[in-house]
Every structure is written in structure tokens, then in C-alpha cells.
Design an enzyme around this catalytic site. Structure first.
Site, short mmCIF file in Angstrom:
data_model
loop_
_atom_site.label_atom_id
_atom_site.label_comp_id
_atom_site.label_asym_id
_atom_site.label_seq_id
_atom_site.Cartn_x
_atom_site.Cartn_y
_atom_site.Cartn_z
CB THR A 1 7.58 7.25 -5.18
OG1 THR A 1 7.99 6.92 -6.51
CG2 THR A 1 6.37 8.17 -5.21
CD GLU A 2 10.61 3.87 -1.76
OE1 GLU A 2 9.47 4.16 -2.23
OE2 GLU A 2 10.83 3.75 -0.55
CE1 TYR A 3 9.69 0.34 -8.04
CE2 TYR A 3 8.52 0.40 -10.13
CZ TYR A 3 9.11 -0.33 -9.10
OH TYR A 3 9.11 -1.69 -9.15
CG ASP B 1 2.71 -3.15 -11.04
OD1 ASP B 1 3.77 -2.58 -10.72
OD2 ASP B 1 2.16 -4.00 -10.34
CE LYS C 1 2.73 -9.71 -23.11
NZ LYS C 1 3.12 -10.91 -22.39
N1 SAH Z 1 4.36 3.61 -5.43
C1 SAH Z 1 5.69 3.01 -5.27
C2 SAH Z 1 5.78 1.61 -5.89
C3 SAH Z 1 5.44 1.53 -7.36
S1 SAH Z 1 5.49 -0.13 -8.01
C4 SAH Z 1 6.74 3.94 -5.87
O1 SAH Z 1 6.39 4.85 -6.62
O2 SAH Z 1 7.92 3.74 -5.59
C5 SAH Z 1 3.72 -0.53 -8.06
C6 SAH Z 1 3.26 -1.24 -6.79
O3 SAH Z 1 1.84 -1.37 -6.87
C7 SAH Z 1 3.81 -2.66 -6.67
O4 SAH Z 1 4.44 -2.80 -5.40
C8 SAH Z 1 2.57 -3.55 -6.79
O5 SAH Z 1 2.64 -4.74 -6.00
C9 SAH Z 1 1.47 -2.64 -6.32
N2 SAH Z 1 0.14 -2.98 -6.87
C10 SAH Z 1 -0.16 -3.18 -8.18
N3 SAH Z 1 -1.44 -3.49 -8.34
C11 SAH Z 1 -2.01 -3.47 -7.11
C12 SAH Z 1 -3.32 -3.72 -6.62
N4 SAH Z 1 -4.31 -4.08 -7.46
N5 SAH Z 1 -3.55 -3.61 -5.30
C13 SAH Z 1 -2.55 -3.28 -4.44
N6 SAH Z 1 -1.27 -3.04 -4.85
C14 SAH Z 1 -1.00 -3.14 -6.16
#
Ligand code: SAH
Length: 191
Positions: A167-169, A117, A121
Site C-alpha cells: 500500500t502507499e503507507y 488510523d 488516545k
Molecule cells: N490503506 C491505505 C490508507 C491508509 S490511511 C494505505 O495503506 O496506504 C487510513 C485511511 O482510512 C484514511 O484515508 C482514512 O480516511 C480512512 N478511514 C479511517 N476511518 C475510516 C472509516 N471509519 N471509514 C472509512 N474510511 C476510514
């Protein structure tokens, strides 16, 4: 990852042996979970888990943990894993801020962050999984050695892209024409 609450998720995560619940109680002896001394690598924020599942299937001699803090997201991966269990993969429904509570120094061999994520900000900067605060947590659990590699357009770099697992993203952003960047880093101080 966009979050839709799935009522079935929490009970399924709770009931599954493939999800480790009492993570702190395994601190210092995660190898017992896997029944061998292979290295342990973790993906933080695994989302629906495709990357970590493909990686674990390809590398049976390495142990993997997939960490995702939201049950409703992890549940998607758990369903797939239940259909196709892998002896070298377990999931953790936990927040990565707690990593030092779960692992001894040196217990993790590698950490994967995929499409974390962004928290754009400034006032949320410490929530970024690449923030100084998180790097300090990684320092408390990671082995000493490693390397730095960086590319700005992974899919067009033949050497770096070799064996790449999407990855999905990654698939979503790449299909929109965005280049995918990759960084491999370490402090390079053997413990
Ligand atoms: N890695 C996957 C998903 C990316 S989205 C891909 O590439 O498709 C980022 C994911 O990280 C989200 O599902 C979110 O819930 C998780 N995430 C973010 N901060 C986190 C934290 N502190 N601990 C565990 N998971 C976290």
C-alpha cells in the site's frame, strides 16, 4: 491520510458509476452490481486505492469494494480507476460505522484493513478500525470461516510476503526502516 480538500472531488465521486452512492439499497444483493456470484471482499480505509486496485487486477474471479470516507482521498483512487476500470472493483465513499446498514450477514467474504488510523488516545479507542465496536460491526456482515495469521516483519518473511501488494503507507513506513506487521484473523464459526 493527510487531508487536503479538493473541490473537484465531491462532484467527481457523485458523477462516477464506479462509485456506489446508495449503498444501503444494495444490502443483500451486492452480487447484482457485479453480475456474478463471486465472493465480495472490502478494504476499509483504502486511501488512494493502490492496494485494492492491484488486488482486483490480480484476482478477476473475486469482487472487491474499496471504502474510504473522505471524498478528497478517494478521488485520487477514482481517477486511476477511471483510466483503467476493472469489472470486479467498485468504490464506496462511506464511513465504515455504517457497514451493517450496507451488508447482510455473510455478504462479505473478507475485510482488509491496511494502515488504519491509529487513534492513540484512549478516549478515541472506539474509532480504531480494530476496536471492539468495529469488530462487532464486522461480525454482522462477514462470513463465518477463516484463519488467523500474524507476522511482525512481513517483508522479511518469505512465505507471508509471497504475492504481497504494497500500500502507499506500507511503502512510506517501510522506506523509513519500520517493520511491517500483518494479522489475518477470523471467528472460525461457519454461518
Ligand atoms: N490503506 C491505505 C490508507 C491508509 S490511511 C494505505 O495503506 O496506504 C487510513 C485511511 O482510512 C484514511 O484515508 C482514512 O480516511 C480512512 N478511514 C479511517 N476511518 C475510516 C472509516 N471509519 N471509514 C472509512 N474510511 C476510514
Amino acid at each position: 491520510m493527510r487531508l487536503r480538500n479538493i473541490p473537484a472531488a465531491a462532484p467527481a465521486v457523485e458523477a462516477s458509476d464506479l462509485c456506489i452512492k446508495d449503498a444501503a439499497s444494495h444490502k443483500g444483493h451486492w452480487n447484482e452490481i457485479f453480475g456474478n456470484d463471486h465472493p465480495i471482499r472490502i478494504e476499509i480505509g483504502m486511501g488512494k486505492g493502490r492496494f485494492i486496485m492491484d488486488l482486483a487486477a490480480r484476482n478477476p474471479d473475486i469482487n472487491y469494494l474499496g471504502m474510504e470516507r473522505y471524498e478528497s482521498v478517494l478521488y485520487r483512487g477514482l481517477q486511476k480507476l477511471e483510466e483503467n476500470p476493472l469489472p470486479n472493483l467498485r468504490l464506496l465513499c462511506e464511513d465504515a460505522t455504517l457497514l451493517p446498514d450496507f451488508f447482510e450477514k455473510g455478504e462479505l467474504d473478507r475485510i482488509y484493513l491496511n494502515f488504519s488510523d491509529p487513534w492513540p488516545k484512549d478516549r478515541h479507542a472506539k474509532r480504531r478500525l480494530t476496536s471492539r465496536q468495529f469488530l462487532e460491526r464486522y461480525d454482522k456482515v462477514l462470513k463465518g470461516d477463516g484463519q488467523i495469521e500474524f507476522t511482525r516483519d512481513l517483508h522479511h518473511d518469505t512465505a507471508m510476503n509471497e504475492g504481497n501488494i504494497m500500500t502507499e503507507y506500507e511503502e512510506k513506513f517501510s522506506s523509513r526502516g519500520n517493520p511491517i506487521c500483518k494479522l489475518i484473523t477470523s471467528r472460525n464459526i461457519p454461518l
